[in-house]
Every structure is written in C-alpha cells, then in structure tokens.
Design an enzyme around this catalytic site. Sequence first.
Site, short mmCIF file in Angstrom:
data_model
loop_
_atom_site.label_atom_id
_atom_site.label_comp_id
_atom_site.label_asym_id
_atom_site.label_seq_id
_atom_site.Cartn_x
_atom_site.Cartn_y
_atom_site.Cartn_z
N CYS B 162 0.79 -1.23 0.00
CA CYS B 162 0.00 0.00 0.00
C CYS B 162 0.83 1.29 0.00
CB CYS B 162 -0.94 -0.01 1.19
SG CYS B 162 -1.95 -1.48 1.20
N HIS B 295 -2.65 8.34 5.96
CA HIS B 295 -3.03 7.08 5.31
C HIS B 295 -4.49 6.77 5.66
CE1 HIS B 295 -2.12 3.42 3.21
NE2 HIS B 295 -2.31 2.65 4.26
N HIS B 328 -9.60 2.69 -0.37
CA HIS B 328 -8.16 2.38 -0.30
C HIS B 328 -7.76 1.73 -1.62
CE1 HIS B 328 -4.26 1.38 0.76
NE2 HIS B 328 -4.44 0.67 1.86
#
Lengths: 329, 400
Positions: B162, B295, B328
Amino acid sequence: MRMAIQGIGVVGGFGCGLSALTQALAGKKVSPVYLPVRTHSGEVKLPVLQAQTDLLENFISKRALRRVDHFSRLALLGAYLALQDAEKKESKERIGIIIATGYGPSRTTFGFLDSMLDTDITLASPTLFSNSVHNIAATNIAIRLGITGPAITICQFDTSFQSALITARTWLEQKIVDAVLLGGVDEYCEMLGYCYHRFCSANKQDDCTVIDTGCTDIPLGEGSAFFYLTPEWNNAKYGYITKCYMSTCNTKKKTLFYSIDKSRNFMLNVPGVEKSFFELYGIMPIHFAFDIIIALILLNRQVVLNEHDNEYKKSLMLANQGYCVELQV
Amino acid sequence: MVYRPARITGMGCICAPGINLSQCLRAIFENTAPEPSLPQRFAKQYVRNYPVFEVPSSFFEQNSWAGQHKFSLTARFVLAAVHEALDDAGYSVKELSSMRVGVCIGTTTGAALNFLSFYHAVKKGKNPSLTPIKRYLKSNPSLVIKEMLTLHGPCQTVVNACSSGTDAIGIGLSWLQADLCDLVIVGGADELTPIAYNGFISLMITDSERVKPFDKYRAGLNLGEGAAIMILEPFNGSQNRHGKTRGYVLGYGTANDAYHYTAPHPDGTGLKKAIYNALCSCDKKADDIAFINAHGTGTQDNDRVESFVLRDIFPETPFLSTKGYTGHALGAAGAIEAVLTVACLESGKVPGCAGFNNPDPDLKISPLKTVTGVSGHIAMSQSLAFGGSNSALILGGRGL
C-alpha cells in the site's frame, strides 16, 4: 559512483552458495527434476531446476520457519549467505533492502486462489493472502534480520533486476543508506509451468514470452541471487559494479558479454559473446542477477570468456533487455 | 542529503470521485462524491456484503483507453492518467522522444497473478484461452507506459503493497536528483479484483459500511481503485519546455518496521523514521507542514498508530484522510493522495475527512471535519503498508 560488491549469496538448482555455482560453471552436472503439470489432455512432465532451502536452518530455527513460504525461504537463504559472506559492519538502520522478482510469490498466490475456489469463499485463507503480497520476501528479510532501512520490491518480469540496480546505486550515491542488500528471487510453481507448456507446445507461432527466453529444452528454474553492496570507497571483496544504465541498443533476452575496452564501440556492432548460462540455473525472469555473479566468477578466476579476445580481462560489460552493466575486478 | 525540489508540471487522476483530476476535486469539495457500493464488475459468486469505491462507469463510456481490452484495467487506468498528466504539462508524445524520460509506477494488483477465471478453468481440466496471460504480460504498469510512449529512460514497477504509489514518487525524485532523467512519469495504479477484495475480507479489516477514518466507530477499510500520475521535472532543468508548475515534490523518506507482516509497529517507529527522513531530505521542520494527508484506512491498528505518531510529531497540524472519498486504492493510494494533496495546496483549501463523525477519545486527536483553508505552502502525504513499509512525501504548492 561505483558500487563495491562485498558479499554474494546464491541459491539455485545447482546448489547453495558461490562454490556450488563455481563448480557447476566448471562442469559439475546440474540435473533437473521432472515435475508433473496437469493439462486438459493429461499430465506432462517438465524439467525444473529446483532450489533447496534446507540450509536455511543454519540461520533460522525450523520452528520460526514453519509459516515461511518457499519464495521467502529462497530470498532469506540468499540474503543470509550474502550477509555472512560480507561480514557486514553497517548499522541495520542504515541498510536498504531491494528485491527484484519476475512474478512474486507465485505458489502462495495460487494457494490463496485454491482457498477461494476449493471451499466456501468465506473460508479463503487470510494467512495465504497476507503472504501473497509481492513484498513478502523483503518483509521476511527485514523482520528476521532486524533491518529497518528502506525496503522496496520491484516486479517487471525479466527487467526487474536490471532496474533494481539503478535504484541501489541511487540510494548509495545519495547516502540514503550505507549498504544495500539487493537480491533477485523467483520461484517455480505448477501454474507457471502450465503456462510455459501451453505457450510453447500449442502454437510455436504464438507469443512465446511467458518465461521470456523462447521455448527450449532448458529446464525452468528458481532461486535467488543476492549482493551486499556498499559505496565505492570501501574495498570490494569481489569487484565493482562501475556502471548501470539504459541503452537504446537492441540487446536480446540472452545476456551479451562484452570486453570492456571494445564496449566503447558497442553501438558500432563490435561483437560480444551472446551467452546463456540457463543450463546452470534454469529459465527464470531474474536470470540477469545470476549472470552478473557468473561474470564475477569468470573475472576473478581469470577465465577467458571470449575466444576471439583471449586476453585476461579485469572488466566486462553485460547487456540485456536494453540495460547495460559494467563490472570491474 | 537534501534533495533539490522536483517541479510537478502535470497531474492526472482517476478514482471513484471522477475520471479526471478536476472532476475528482469538484466531487470532493462540492460533497457530491459517490458513496461506496457493492462491486459491480465481479462475478456474483465473489461479491460479499462489503462495499467498494469503483471508478465511475463513465470511464468506460468516455475514455478512449477504456476500450483497449488487450491491456488489464490497471494498465488502462494508468495510461489514461498518464495522458491526462502529459496534456496538463503540455507535452506531446513526440516531444518526449527527444528527452530522457523515466517511468516509476507503484502497483499491487497490477503486477499480481490475477488469473482467477483462467486458473479455475485449468483446475477443472479445461483448456482455456491464453488471452488473460497475454494481457498480463502486456500490462505491467511501468513497462506498458514505456512501450506505448516509446521511452528509453529508467523504468520501474514498485510493488511495495500500500505504499507503492508514494514510493514510486519518491524514487522518481531521487532519479531527478541523480540526473538520470530530464523528466519522470511517476504515480500509481490499481484495479479492484475479486482476489484482493476477498483477501482483505478474509483478514477481517473491511467495513460493511462506508469507511470511517479515525472515528470512534471505525470498523475497517473500503477498497478503491484508480490511478494518479505526476510529471516531475528538475527545478532548474534545461528541459522545462512549457514553464508550468503546479507544485513541487520536496522530500521523501521511507523506513521499515521489521515487526509484522500486516500490522504497523505499535509505537510507529518506522513511520516516525520515515517522516523524519522525509523532513530532513528537504531541510524542513514539522512546523513547516500546513496539513497532512494521512493514510487513514479506517482500520483499528492503522488509525491508532498513525494518530499516535501525528500527535507526537505534529500536535497542532490539521490532518485528514481522503479514503472516505476514494477508498483504499492499494498501490495507487499513495499517488492519488499525493496528487490530491498538491491540488489542495493549489486551491488553498482541504476537504473534510469523509466518514469521520465521532472523535475517538483513545486517539486524542481528530481529523478535519469540514472544508478548511490552508495556511502555508507545504504539506505531507504518508502511506503505511503490509510488510511494515512506511513512506512519507513532503509536497509544496506553487506559491512556495
């Protein structure tokens, strides 16, 4: 800036360690195993140079390894061997990890698909999923070795390792780290074998690019090839990577070896040796990492590679897929 | 070492709020961004009760790359975003041929062996077409850009889970610093797949409702997809042909936790080090940061650790997560968030943290709830990843 090669760790179908590869290069027989691949028309057997990771237990307990996948084991063994070889002095906070891979942890990836397809989808395996990410090998190396510097993984088939070299040099040049643990890793799995078989047997005119060396009788391979690199001002144990750069030259999938003085005329078609050592480690995307180690062995042992130029060389240029790497001992 | 800033001369973005950057910004700031919904493109046996943020269907109707089925959807996203960014920067493809152009793209699913239907057919003893395999081999995100634009510079596909998109931008910055390129195309791209979708569900870190970053009642992430691209050029390069600047990439830092496969270090040691390295790499201090695009996945662990670190280093700095708008997007996430961060600096305002409603007393810190003006020209965007990677970018507005 030149990168000093301080340690090498290598694992493949030829065995484990630099001495095993040196022996294979000197003619010791390397034998494939024949692994079954299920197809719609029955089972076929493909020759594969499988890499064994038993020696990893010299570094990590069996218990600690029980959930570590084969891809990560290959990487861990290569990394441990390279670090042991280098007798490293750098702080673990100042070591970077760069992993290059053609396809990532393929066995675990298809293992996760099995868990989705073979049972109720609600029972898909979280462990297999979390181990199927491409950076799992870098993760295992960081955790087991306590390395907290930057860690990246690069995945772009058979140019992964060449590209990784460029970032390794940048990190050292810009003092982001004091040393880089750079490794190429690929593992064999039945699905890759199946694809290779399909591409090669069904239609010879088709794009035969799954493993990117064309369809031959050479076995498929797996393994890892690691380098422990420091900046040029350190004395190098094995030699230096003096340059790595992109070239517009139309280099082939097999590595071309040029003697360095003539390489200045590289673009004028001064011939190099188009050489394949696939028979030693098998066909796999990160083969260029193995070719660099082989070139270092040849240079350090004063073996003449080019019969047209039978003079001992202290440097070589390797070219592959538009990337050029110069080595010096 | 202190980086010379890289000029951002063009940007492109495709994600759930829109199929180009201006559409994304309009939807985010006008509060018309779509809510997540159940996946529309998956075979029904792979759909469960967890919503996602898909790229709008208008992409498939309006973008010429959408119909290039010889490429994966990830590749089509990234090619569309690259062309938007190049148009924005004023470059033609022909113009690039005389330059040293690098490509560095982050991805996860875009480089994964996502042959679910093919694999299923093989397991059943069938002889499926090799088309999915050929598509995969043609679709590696950085290689497909290099191939389609006929580029000859360094090329790298970063697969750092990620943080991939953030890392790709940072690596591009380092290539400019090393004078490896005159221009570098950086960013990230990922498509939603049934494999990643069911994988995250199996980890029990997905929310069955809209994601609630930093909220007391947060229950996990919603997956998203898309691509975002920046065109980076040297600060004083001789090749700045069009003279346009939308912002700057000033600094980058990354560090590994060396702790756990999927969970961040509880003390945020790697994240703190990444932030410290990023600030040092551009000679900035925490006080220089006007806002932070966190994030903020909405998972218990991520938001707890991130809050702890932000509270420690940036106690007064406004922050938000844009994942309540985009989901995400994995390997694309860091790039999407960096592009949105620069766009916020450019517009002088940041949106509220969509999905956040209830402060969590345990976190002792809360994101912005509403659109807020930005006072300053420097912001930070950060990513945490499976495998313990932590990465931070320091970004500057054009008023810097």
